[in-house]
Design a protein around this motif. Sequence first.
Motif, PDB file in Angstrom:
ATOM      1  N   THR A 119       0.843  -1.202   0.000  1.00 50.00           N
ATOM      2  CA  THR A 119       0.000   0.000   0.000  1.00 50.00           C
ATOM      3  C   THR A 119       0.871   1.242   0.000  1.00 50.00           C
ATOM      4  O   THR A 119       0.565   2.217  -0.675  1.00 50.00           O
ATOM      5  CB  THR A 119      -0.883   0.061   1.261  1.00 50.00           C
ATOM      6  OG1 THR A 119      -1.288  -1.244   1.565  1.00 50.00           O
ATOM      7  CG2 THR A 119      -2.076   0.921   1.034  1.00 50.00           C
ATOM      8  N   LEU A 120       1.936   1.205   0.774  1.00 48.79           N
ATOM      9  CA  LEU A 120       2.818   2.373   0.817  1.00 48.79           C
ATOM     10  C   LEU A 120       3.365   2.658  -0.571  1.00 48.79           C
ATOM     11  O   LEU A 120       3.326   3.783  -1.058  1.00 48.79           O
ATOM     12  CB  LEU A 120       3.981   2.142   1.781  1.00 48.79           C
ATOM     13  CG  LEU A 120       3.642   1.951   3.246  1.00 48.79           C
ATOM     14  CD1 LEU A 120       4.919   1.861   4.055  1.00 48.79           C
ATOM     15  CD2 LEU A 120       2.801   3.095   3.758  1.00 48.79           C
ATOM     16  N   VAL A 121       3.874   1.609  -1.193  1.00 49.53           N
ATOM     17  CA  VAL A 121       4.591   1.804  -2.445  1.00 49.53           C
ATOM     18  C   VAL A 121       3.635   1.971  -3.619  1.00 49.53           C
ATOM     19  O   VAL A 121       3.789   2.837  -4.468  1.00 49.53           O
ATOM     20  CB  VAL A 121       5.525   0.600  -2.676  1.00 49.53           C
ATOM     21  CG1 VAL A 121       6.184   0.690  -4.028  1.00 49.53           C
ATOM     22  CG2 VAL A 121       6.566   0.558  -1.580  1.00 49.53           C
ATOM     23  N   PHE A 122       2.624   1.133  -3.611  1.00 49.75           N
ATOM     24  CA  PHE A 122       1.695   1.066  -4.729  1.00 49.75           C
ATOM     25  C   PHE A 122       0.618   2.134  -4.566  1.00 49.75           C
ATOM     26  O   PHE A 122       0.316   2.891  -5.486  1.00 49.75           O
ATOM     27  CB  PHE A 122       1.104  -0.341  -4.696  1.00 49.75           C
ATOM     28  CG  PHE A 122       0.000  -0.652  -5.648  1.00 49.75           C
ATOM     29  CD1 PHE A 122       0.182  -0.508  -7.009  1.00 49.75           C
ATOM     30  CD2 PHE A 122      -1.196  -1.145  -5.182  1.00 49.75           C
ATOM     31  CE1 PHE A 122      -0.831  -0.849  -7.876  1.00 49.75           C
ATOM     32  CE2 PHE A 122      -2.210  -1.488  -6.054  1.00 49.75           C
ATOM     33  CZ  PHE A 122      -2.030  -1.335  -7.398  1.00 49.75           C
ATOM     34  N   GLY A 123       0.100   2.245  -3.364  1.00 50.69           N
ATOM     35  CA  GLY A 123      -0.997   3.169  -3.139  1.00 50.69           C
ATOM     36  C   GLY A 123      -0.533   4.604  -3.027  1.00 50.69           C
ATOM     37  O   GLY A 123      -1.128   5.507  -3.605  1.00 50.69           O
ATOM     38  N   LEU A 146      13.482  10.790   0.007  1.00 56.19           N
ATOM     39  CA  LEU A 146      12.245  10.428   0.681  1.00 56.19           C
ATOM     40  C   LEU A 146      11.608   9.199   0.043  1.00 56.19           C
ATOM     41  O   LEU A 146      11.177   8.264   0.725  1.00 56.19           O
ATOM     42  CB  LEU A 146      11.287  11.614   0.561  1.00 56.19           C
ATOM     43  CG  LEU A 146      10.401  11.903   1.737  1.00 56.19           C
ATOM     44  CD1 LEU A 146      11.231  12.120   2.968  1.00 56.19           C
ATOM     45  CD2 LEU A 146       9.575  13.133   1.437  1.00 56.19           C
ATOM     46  N   ASN A 147      11.569   9.212  -1.279  1.00 56.38           N
ATOM     47  CA  ASN A 147      11.013   8.072  -1.988  1.00 56.38           C
ATOM     48  C   ASN A 147      11.812   6.808  -1.707  1.00 56.38           C
ATOM     49  O   ASN A 147      11.250   5.731  -1.517  1.00 56.38           O
ATOM     50  CB  ASN A 147      10.977   8.336  -3.494  1.00 56.38           C
ATOM     51  CG  ASN A 147       9.783   9.177  -3.889  1.00 56.38           C
ATOM     52  OD1 ASN A 147       8.778   9.183  -3.196  1.00 56.38           O
ATOM     53  ND2 ASN A 147       9.907   9.911  -4.973  1.00 56.38           N
ATOM     54  N   ALA A 148      13.129   6.969  -1.710  1.00 53.08           N
ATOM     55  CA  ALA A 148      13.971   5.807  -1.449  1.00 53.08           C
ATOM     56  C   ALA A 148      13.658   5.236  -0.079  1.00 53.08           C
ATOM     57  O   ALA A 148      13.521   4.022   0.102  1.00 53.08           O
ATOM     58  CB  ALA A 148      15.444   6.193  -1.549  1.00 53.08           C
ATOM     59  N   MET A 149      13.512   6.133   0.892  1.00 51.33           N
ATOM     60  CA  MET A 149      13.219   5.670   2.243  1.00 51.33           C
ATOM     61  C   MET A 149      11.890   4.926   2.284  1.00 51.33           C
ATOM     62  O   MET A 149      11.768   3.861   2.874  1.00 51.33           O
ATOM     63  CB  MET A 149      13.134   6.853   3.216  1.00 51.33           C
ATOM     64  CG  MET A 149      14.398   7.656   3.378  1.00 51.33           C
ATOM     65  SD  MET A 149      15.797   6.639   3.798  1.00 51.33           S
ATOM     66  CE  MET A 149      15.378   6.274   5.483  1.00 51.33           C
ATOM     67  N   LEU A 150      10.896   5.522   1.632  1.00 54.60           N
ATOM     68  CA  LEU A 150       9.582   4.892   1.697  1.00 54.60           C
ATOM     69  C   LEU A 150       9.590   3.542   0.993  1.00 54.60           C
ATOM     70  O   LEU A 150       9.014   2.566   1.476  1.00 54.60           O
ATOM     71  CB  LEU A 150       8.516   5.784   1.072  1.00 54.60           C
ATOM     72  CG  LEU A 150       7.129   5.250   1.399  1.00 54.60           C
ATOM     73  CD1 LEU A 150       6.719   5.652   2.797  1.00 54.60           C
ATOM     74  CD2 LEU A 150       6.096   5.698   0.406  1.00 54.60           C
ATOM     75  N   PHE A 151      10.262   3.504  -0.139  1.00 46.86           N
ATOM     76  CA  PHE A 151      10.322   2.230  -0.852  1.00 46.86           C
ATOM     77  C   PHE A 151      10.992   1.179   0.024  1.00 46.86           C
ATOM     78  O   PHE A 151      10.567   0.034   0.108  1.00 46.86           O
ATOM     79  CB  PHE A 151      11.084   2.386  -2.168  1.00 46.86           C
ATOM     80  CG  PHE A 151      11.028   1.164  -3.027  1.00 46.86           C
ATOM     81  CD1 PHE A 151       9.944   0.947  -3.863  1.00 46.86           C
ATOM     82  CD2 PHE A 151      12.038   0.218  -2.980  1.00 46.86           C
ATOM     83  CE1 PHE A 151       9.862  -0.201  -4.637  1.00 46.86           C
ATOM     84  CE2 PHE A 151      11.960  -0.930  -3.748  1.00 46.86           C
ATOM     85  CZ  PHE A 151      10.875  -1.139  -4.575  1.00 46.86           C
ATOM     86  N   ALA A 152      12.042   1.619   0.690  1.00 49.76           N
ATOM     87  CA  ALA A 152      12.751   0.677   1.552  1.00 49.76           C
ATOM     88  C   ALA A 152      11.885   0.225   2.710  1.00 49.76           C
ATOM     89  O   ALA A 152      11.907  -0.945   3.100  1.00 49.76           O
ATOM     90  CB  ALA A 152      14.040   1.321   2.062  1.00 49.76           C
ATOM     91  N   LEU A 161      17.851  -4.481   0.665  1.00 45.09           N
ATOM     92  CA  LEU A 161      17.554  -4.892  -0.698  1.00 45.09           C
ATOM     93  C   LEU A 161      16.664  -3.855  -1.381  1.00 45.09           C
ATOM     94  O   LEU A 161      16.878  -3.485  -2.543  1.00 45.09           O
ATOM     95  CB  LEU A 161      16.849  -6.249  -0.660  1.00 45.09           C
ATOM     96  CG  LEU A 161      16.670  -6.941  -1.992  1.00 45.09           C
ATOM     97  CD1 LEU A 161      18.017  -7.226  -2.621  1.00 45.09           C
ATOM     98  CD2 LEU A 161      15.895  -8.234  -1.797  1.00 45.09           C
ATOM     99  N   GLY A 162      15.676  -3.366  -0.618  1.00 49.53           N
ATOM    100  CA  GLY A 162      14.784  -2.348  -1.159  1.00 49.53           C
ATOM    101  C   GLY A 162      15.556  -1.099  -1.551  1.00 49.53           C
ATOM    102  O   GLY A 162      15.367  -0.548  -2.633  1.00 49.53           O
ATOM    103  N   LEU A 163      16.473  -0.690  -0.690  1.00 50.93           N
ATOM    104  CA  LEU A 163      17.278   0.500  -1.000  1.00 50.93           C
ATOM    105  C   LEU A 163      18.065   0.283  -2.278  1.00 50.93           C
ATOM    106  O   LEU A 163      18.132   1.158  -3.144  1.00 50.93           O
ATOM    107  CB  LEU A 163      18.243   0.786   0.153  1.00 50.93           C
ATOM    108  CG  LEU A 163      17.694   1.648   1.284  1.00 50.93           C
ATOM    109  CD1 LEU A 163      18.763   1.846   2.345  1.00 50.93           C
ATOM    110  CD2 LEU A 163      17.238   3.004   0.745  1.00 50.93           C
TER     111      LEU A 163
END
Lengths: 342, 305, 253, 237, 363
Positions: free
Chosen positions: B28-32, B190-196, B76-78
């Motif tokens: 949800t965080l990434v997609f939504g 910020l995006n990188a953090m959220l994706f991670a 890995l996400g980062l």
Amino acid sequence: MTSIFSRPSTWVPLLILLLLAAVPFVAQATGQQFYVAFFARIIIYAIAACALNIALGYGGMVSFGHSLFLGLGAYVVGLASFHEVGSGWAHLALCLGVCGFVALVTGAISLRTTGIAFIMITLAFAQMGYFLFVSLKNYGGDDGMSIAKNSRFGPVDLSSATSVYVAAFIVLVLSIWWLAKLRVAPFGMVIRGAKQNARRVNAAGIPVLRYQLLAYVMSGMLCGVAGLLLANLNAFASPSTLSWAVSGELIVIVVIGGLGSVFGPLLGAIVFLGLEEVLKTWTDHWMVIFGPLIVIVALLGKSGIVGLLQRFDPRRKPATQPAATTAPAAAAGTANTVKGAV
Amino acid sequence: MNGTIVFAQLLNGLQYGVLLFLLAAGLTLVFGIMSFVNLAHGSLYMMGAYFAASAFQFTGSFGLAVLAAMGGSLLLGLALEFIAVARLYRRDHLDHVLATFGLVLFFNELVRIVWGSQPVFLQVPEFLGGAIDIAGFTYPAYRFAIIVVGLLVAIGSWLLINKTRVGMLIRAGAVNPAMVAALGVNIRLLNAMLFAVGAMLAGLAGAMAGPILSVQSGMGESVLITTLVVIVIGGIGSVTGAFYAALIVGIVDTMGRVFLPFMLRQVTERSFADAAGPALASMLVYLLMAVVLAWRPQGLFPANR
Amino acid sequence: MVSVLRTDSLTKRYGALLVTDAVSLDIGEGELHAIIGPNGAGKTTLINQLSGELAPNSGSVWFDGADVSALTIHERAKRGLLRSYQITSIFEDFSVLENATFAALGSRQHAFRFWAPMLAGQEARRFAEEALEATGLTHRLSVAAGDLGYGERRQLELAMSLAAGPKFLLLDEPMAGMSVQESAAVIALLQRLKRQYTILLVEHDMDAVFALADRISVLVYGKILFTGTPDEIRNHPEVRAVYLGEEETGAEA
Amino acid sequence: MSAFLSVKSLQASYGHAQALFDISFEVGAGEVVTLLGRNGMGRSTTVKCLFGMLPVSSGSVSVGGERVDHLPSHRIARKGLALVPEGRQVFPNLTVEENLVATARDDKRSRGKAWDLDRVYVFFPRLKERRGNLGSQLSGGEQQMLAIGRALMTNPRLLVLDEATEGLAPVIRNEIWRALAELKQDGLSQIVIDKNVKALMGLADRHFVIEKGCVVWQGTSNDLRGQPEIVHQYLGV
Amino acid sequence: ATIGLMAPLSGPQAIVGQDQVDGFMLAVEQLGGKLGGQPATVLKEDDQLKPEIGGQITRKFIDKDKVDAIVGLSFSNVLMASLPRIVESGTVAIATNAGPSPLAGAGCKANVFSTAWQNDGAAEAMGKFAQDKGLKKVYLMAPNYQAGKDMLTGFKRYFKGQIIDEVYTQVNQPDYSAELAQLQSAKPDAVFVFYPGGMGVNFIKQMAQAGLMAKVPLYSVFTVDGTTLPGLRDAAVGSVSGAMWDAALDTPENKKFVADFERKFKRTPSEYAATAYDAANILNIALGKAKPGDSRALAAAVKAAGSEVKSVRGPFAFNNNNLPVQNYYAFETVKSGGSVVGKLVGTPLAKHSDVYRAQCALK
Ligand SMILES: Nc1ncnc2c1ncn2[C@@H]1O[C@H](COP(=O)(O)OP(=O)(O)OP(=O)(O)O)[C@@H](O)[C@H]1O
Ligand SMILES: Nc1ncnc2c1ncn2[C@@H]1O[C@H](COP(=O)(O)OP(=O)(O)OP(=O)(O)O)[C@@H](O)[C@H]1O
Ligand SMILES: [Mg+2]
Ligand SMILES: [Mg+2]
């Protein structure tokens, strides 16, 4: 004349078509019949990708469920053969009818949504089709069904790889030709316009939904024809044709080739299936290479191979990419109702 | 069919729903919120399960295994963000689908190279190994742990998105990153953090699911699709929506699985019911989604934004 | 004067907010009617209801003697009721010529034609070229619309409305974002078009409004405060207070 | 006067199409300058280069003597620049209030009274009424107010306004001119792009006329008044 | 000799394919790289468990590579899709993973063999086992697809007691708590399941966690085996599986096979490795007798070799329908030392033939 041959983005695909036309003869001469079947499959996927390109490339409708139509096309032949119907005309009529009808119904529902929801709802319909065929015990369930009676068009019986090849090749050439025309024909302009700005199309006096729906139906029907050919080639219909991964592959093919371009689907199919074949001979773990290649394609953008070729075209701007900024368009409130691509 | 079993199955549906939400939360965080269609979420979930299994093998501690899963998938996400994803935010969904489809293939195979093709072992921690008796049915205690974690994640992500400035900036950045940057915010970071963080939640879900599911290559896909369904039904971008939708899907799926064949048997021939019941049950979730979207294209609980 | 467009206590609300409050308008054939009013008064919302983009909560819209309230945007567009957008809304991947031809085609015929190129349609193309000529974009015909500057986009937006061959034009801030020179050109253009088409103009550029309008309605908080000639408006104390301000009595710059 | 912002022989392109050829100008601390020109001459492109939204192909941009032309946008903005962009670009999926606070910053270096939510709401009461609405639900003019308010909330030292009065009612427009004059009193430097030359002449210290990507004329308001042919030639009035 | 080996080598079922490849290659290696005395070239192809790809690979093997025999052939859906070209060409094919009922019955082919099993066999053994144990009420579960239905049919063929319920679950279902609650409330004497691959791991783990393993005896086929045990371990202890082979089988051939396999590949082989290993040994014998290039002769030789080969599973021969005649055993999963292994607890069906062979016209 000179213009065509000075443009690699045009003559390279044409040359490839020419080479493909020669495949059956070369195979005959060298006794390598296998390649006929191999390229037949590529051509059939190219047709399916052409079909998807109408919805996805032209119309911006990101259908993640086109495997449904490929599968339906295949099962039409399977079921007809099971019930002892061998007439190719009947197969074709059934295939167009069934795929058209299913596309009409699912499209009408799906097109109520946009963006991610559209992707998901088309996926859902394909999944439903998948589970439906898996549970049809009488028709082989997940084992699929063998096809004893191939489509027979008068004297032509699609039971040999060569006959399927020829039929598929003709369908492909006609599809490409038509797609080239369609692209700049009023209908093509409308759905391409709707991809950019559906609201504006409406305001121009064009009921955009009807056009999108028709595009989706045509796309589904052509994809069904690809399914019909595929079933004949394999003499087999299987639910696995309807799996979501196949839908994904079709998308990859369209994008690798060049989204919305005329020759993209063909080039995409050759590269995608060819690469798969080549990588598989190198290592069992070919997907470790294949996956990242797809990622790279995505990173490079949607102009795909056609875009690459266009770079060598003289006096022609590279396909307009969403350059540094599409600032004014991204302005607040321009509710961009592009299907699948908000 | 008596009342207790209906109640018991309702409970099962709820807990399946929470499990689904746990899987959906990171997505949800990434997609939504960031509008990034991440098919590789399932892969991150799988990697989380593998990290947990490996850590468990070395340390024997489930707590450490969960930490390893979260840490591993965060990193890995980062890395993924840095290498590929960051370049894709501003493209449309199609590119997202494509790139992450490639990642799915890659990770499935990578896992087979590193850990082999056989499922690997991950055990329920000793202290949660028991079963609890409710209304004559035994429930694994571990399932309750999943519910607790699921609820914590729900609350946490809701707060992050709706109540913090970071949440606002991320939502704004999803639409117009250039403008956010021009106003002085490092939106890339910020995006990188959220994706991670999304990846970390996927890893957490993987670690939590590992003991009850088979940890093997491809384990992400089957749940991924259900998870996407959950998010779309709930309304894209809404954490609350995803939560309710997860519960709804969990209950509908469970009840459908159990009672649909049973009900069909009452009204039709047994052989037909046996064939149609399970088929219908497996389509139920998709049917639900199609109906919901046809009726409310924006989902049941759309983010009011 | 024959009435072409008429609204009958058109009302639109968002929750508690009354955006158009029982608006009744009557616009005669060949008239250029301007609507002015403070930001957020409901002008765009009104236009949206006239064009069919938004359904009113109550009230009706009459065009050419018929009740069109139930018609969709494209049906209204086909009857000649066309609009331009306040926020630029063009097809960025199409060339300038394609954009205009598209608009010209859309309002005149269906586009269920799958073979011959759109640009080969002589009639539509002619209308498109005329409209582009009128808006001064002839030198940019084959440029992709996405590569246009902001001002040029506005010009194209207007050209698209004209190419559609409207009976009635709904123009929502056509001059916004244009430099003085381009605005002047558009004013001149509208001057020429004035009697051919009936025009409803929403604009904050008072030079344009006063130069062009036959009648002006002032919309405040969703209600028509006053309708009158430019001179009446200019000197209306209330209009000056809520909208024009003190200095704004005519030409600036 | 030491220049707060200085731009020297700036060049920039969109893909293959060069848009800026030779742009040089300076903005002193507390100074208000304008960029004048007709549509498509490159004013907004210049602004994009200032903010690192478009790569600079040659030339330089310095803020407070420090080169910024290769910094990412947010680093430049953090030096005290704020943008009211062409076409508003409010965040459609954030409420009015969120639009304002999301990127708000309190910059100690900025002069005068700090901008906060209350002050913006006093300035634009309309925004206060609509505070719970999404950006996409605002009228054109309201969006414009929001874009200005949003920029002010970063408490900048240099405010760049690209067609900021577009689509505003005349009363509000006059309000804005008054407010910009007030901000100038506070010592806030400004770059203003607008078509209302008369108002600009009242406000600005110096003007730069841009024609086809080059600065072709520069001078004070008085110079401009004294040379109506310039206005006529380059601005078509 | 050139052999085409086709198996799923990517995707979730890759372990099945991998075991087949490894089993086959182990035998070839033991035979000094030769089959029937000739140097053997083994061409390996990944069918990705997609019937369409399987069909294409078959064509490649036959038309391009001109192989002497095709081995493996993946799951029954891929096998069925490959069949048309195989039958047409007459090339010898040995399935090491499937024996679908059409192929066992009326659709049997002289050149198509299986060293695996007819799908029902193991389930029939479990049915017999339950019957012999004197169980009264049994609960059946399987995924809702063809093989699942076959398995439950097979079980019912030999079990004459009461079937409380027959539950078909979704393919690749992750969560079974609802079904487990139903199961629990039905209070059966035992539950019989068929959950291959990851499904089985999910099911058994969850059943064990719900504390049901102690309450309801678990009988299964193709669920607890070499491919899943590493992921199951203790969770599977106590369950009984029906199979034609297990690493625990105590014959000299099997001991050697298991030991060599473990030494070489550092893991315990599964039945899929065993069938492929046998296939290689059968081909070795057959190729030693038949002239290369004569597929008819080779088919006959393969059939004869079935009776000669020393199979790792004990008694073995090809039936008239070219499917195996073999023992079906019951193995209980037990803890032994640190590891979890199978223990032979019975041979419900000895030298068993499938029921479909009557419909097969072959002799
Ligand atoms: N979807 C919506 N939900 C809630 N309020 C809305 C919505 N759309 C518009 N509004 C409000 O309705 C009012 C009228 O908006 P409209 O766009 O019609 O104004 P306008 O007169 O065109 O103003 P401007 O001159 O600034 O363009 C505004 O206050 C706006 O915030
Ligand atoms: N995104 C873009 N891609 C390609 N070319 C562009 C883009 N944006 C602007 N241009 C071109 O750059 C030139 C300068 O445009 P710019 O927007 O800077 O003009 P401007 O002076 O701000 O005028 P306007 O009043 O139109 O905003 C124009 O010729 C325009 O066509
Ligand atoms: Mg407006
Ligand atoms: Mg500009």
